[in-house]
Design a protein around this motif. Structure first.
Motif, PDB file in Angstrom:
ATOM      1  N   TYR A 135       0.945  -1.241  -0.061  1.00  0.00           N
ATOM      2  CA  TYR A 135      -0.227  -0.202  -0.005  1.00  0.00           C
ATOM      3  C   TYR A 135       1.228   0.998   0.341  1.00  0.00           C
ATOM      4  CZ  TYR A 135      -3.292   3.800   1.551  1.00  0.00           C
ATOM      5  OH  TYR A 135      -3.510   4.804   1.522  1.00  0.00           O
ATOM      6  N   PHE A 136       1.675   1.512   1.233  1.00  0.00           N
ATOM      7  CA  PHE A 136       2.709   2.583   0.906  1.00  0.00           C
ATOM      8  C   PHE A 136       3.433   2.483  -0.428  1.00  0.00           C
ATOM      9  CE2 PHE A 136       1.962   2.122   5.344  1.00  0.00           C
ATOM     10  CZ  PHE A 136       1.225   3.560   5.729  1.00  0.00           C
ATOM     11  N   THR A 137       3.864   1.127  -1.156  1.00  0.00           N
ATOM     12  CA  THR A 137       5.054   1.293  -2.340  1.00  0.00           C
ATOM     13  C   THR A 137       3.770   2.380  -3.143  1.00  0.00           C
ATOM     14  OG1 THR A 137       6.072  -0.446  -1.421  1.00  0.00           O
ATOM     15  CG2 THR A 137       6.119   0.047  -3.569  1.00  0.00           C
ATOM     16  N   PHE A 138       2.653   1.750  -3.590  1.00  0.00           N
ATOM     17  CA  PHE A 138       1.661   2.339  -4.125  1.00  0.00           C
ATOM     18  C   PHE A 138       1.479   3.320  -3.806  1.00  0.00           C
ATOM     19  CE2 PHE A 138      -2.738   3.930  -4.720  1.00  0.00           C
ATOM     20  CZ  PHE A 138      -2.988   3.412  -6.104  1.00  0.00           C
ATOM     21  N   LEU A 139       1.832   4.318  -2.660  1.00  0.00           N
ATOM     22  CA  LEU A 139       1.469   5.361  -2.284  1.00  0.00           C
ATOM     23  C   LEU A 139       2.517   6.410  -3.400  1.00  0.00           C
ATOM     24  CD1 LEU A 139      -0.367   6.050   1.271  1.00  0.00           C
ATOM     25  CD2 LEU A 139      -1.623   6.241  -1.145  1.00  0.00           C
ATOM     26  N   ARG A 140       3.955   5.921  -3.009  1.00  0.00           N
ATOM     27  CA  ARG A 140       4.951   6.372  -3.365  1.00  0.00           C
ATOM     28  C   ARG A 140       4.685   6.601  -5.343  1.00  0.00           C
ATOM     29  NH1 ARG A 140      10.383   2.941  -1.760  1.00  0.00           N
ATOM     30  NH2 ARG A 140       9.244   1.713  -3.553  1.00  0.00           N
ATOM     31  N   TRP A 141       4.104   5.664  -5.235  1.00  0.00           N
ATOM     32  CA  TRP A 141       3.897   4.852  -6.753  1.00  0.00           C
ATOM     33  C   TRP A 141       3.567   7.026  -7.792  1.00  0.00           C
ATOM     34  CZ3 TRP A 141       0.137   4.318  -9.896  1.00  0.00           C
ATOM     35  CH2 TRP A 141      -0.229   3.817 -11.729  1.00  0.00           C
ATOM     36  N   PHE A 148       5.552  13.757 -11.922  1.00  0.00           N
ATOM     37  CA  PHE A 148       5.093  14.051 -13.483  1.00  0.00           C
ATOM     38  C   PHE A 148       4.715  14.779 -14.259  1.00  0.00           C
ATOM     39  CE2 PHE A 148       4.418  12.104 -17.191  1.00  0.00           C
ATOM     40  CZ  PHE A 148       5.979  12.450 -18.034  1.00  0.00           C
ATOM     41  N   ILE A 149       3.527  14.939 -13.363  1.00  0.00           N
ATOM     42  CA  ILE A 149       1.915  15.473 -14.545  1.00  0.00           C
ATOM     43  C   ILE A 149       2.440  17.219 -13.790  1.00  0.00           C
ATOM     44  CG2 ILE A 149       0.311  15.451 -13.575  1.00  0.00           C
ATOM     45  CD1 ILE A 149      -0.763  12.876 -13.385  1.00  0.00           C
ATOM     46  N   SER A 150       2.433  17.294 -12.602  1.00  0.00           N
ATOM     47  CA  SER A 150       3.038  18.395 -12.409  1.00  0.00           C
ATOM     48  C   SER A 150       4.318  18.740 -12.979  1.00  0.00           C
ATOM     49  CB  SER A 150       3.304  18.606 -10.436  1.00  0.00           C
ATOM     50  OG  SER A 150       2.398  18.207  -9.788  1.00  0.00           O
TER      51      SER A 150
END
Length: 194
Positions: A135-141, A148-150
């Protein structure tokens, strides 16, 4: 000799008979012929691969394994080199290659340390399991996707808008004109928008 999983497994009796030769092969200090070194390397590598299958005490296994690994480590480069290549240059080349490999390993470890929240996620994983860590790895992603979008929005929308300067000579407009502001949000105007 029994063959299992592509490895020759020697019976216990023959292992017991081989032990004195292994001890002497490891502890011999005199020069061996390349054929003897090759045969002893093969035997010691076979011992390293199959020692865990033997029904001996762990102390005996560790002792034999340590001796076999010492022999392999000591004589590993001898078969590939001729007697003339054992000079100062070859030693420095070997040292340089080992140093280079160590440097690459350290750089790889440093890159892992630079990964944001890597050690914290590992600590969370050790306490709560891999599901919570994923879950935290997903949040980091998601965080990296937002970054990147910013950056994309800044580079391709905001920067050209700032650099553009004065009004656009093509007649394009960015604001709603004052007479259209009153009826701009009517459904019919939005529906008929060109």
């Amino acid at each position: 000799m029994i063959r299992r999983f592509g490895i020759d497994i020697v019976s216990i009796e023959s292992w017991a008979l081989c032990l004195p030769t292994i001890d002497t092969a490891v502890s011999i200090e005199e020069e061996e012929t390349p054929e003897e070194v090759k045969e002893n390397m093969r035997l010691n590598k076979q011992i390293i691969e199959t020692i865990k299958l033997q029904p001996w005490r762990m102390k005996k296994k560790y002792k034999i394994l340590r001796k076999a690994k010492t022999y392999v480590r000591k004589h590993e480069g001898e078969l590939a080199q001729s007697k003339r290549s054992k000079d100062v240059f070859a030693k420095y080349t070997l040292l340089w290659s080992r140093g280079w490999n160590r440097f690459k390993r350290e750089v790889a470890n440093f890159m892992v340390m630079l990964t944001p929240w890597e050690m914290r996620i590992k600590r969370i994983e050790s306490h709560f399991g891999s599901v919570v860590a994923s879950y935290f790895t997903f949040l980091r992603w998601v965080f990296w996707i937002n970054c990147f979008i910013s950056a994309f929005v800044c580079c391709f929308l905001m920067v050209p808008e700032v650099l553009r300067g004065a009004e656009d000579p093509t007649g394009m407009r960015k604001e709603i004109e004052s007479e259209e502001k009153e009826s701009a949000l009517n459904l019919k105007n939005i529906w008929d928008f060109e």
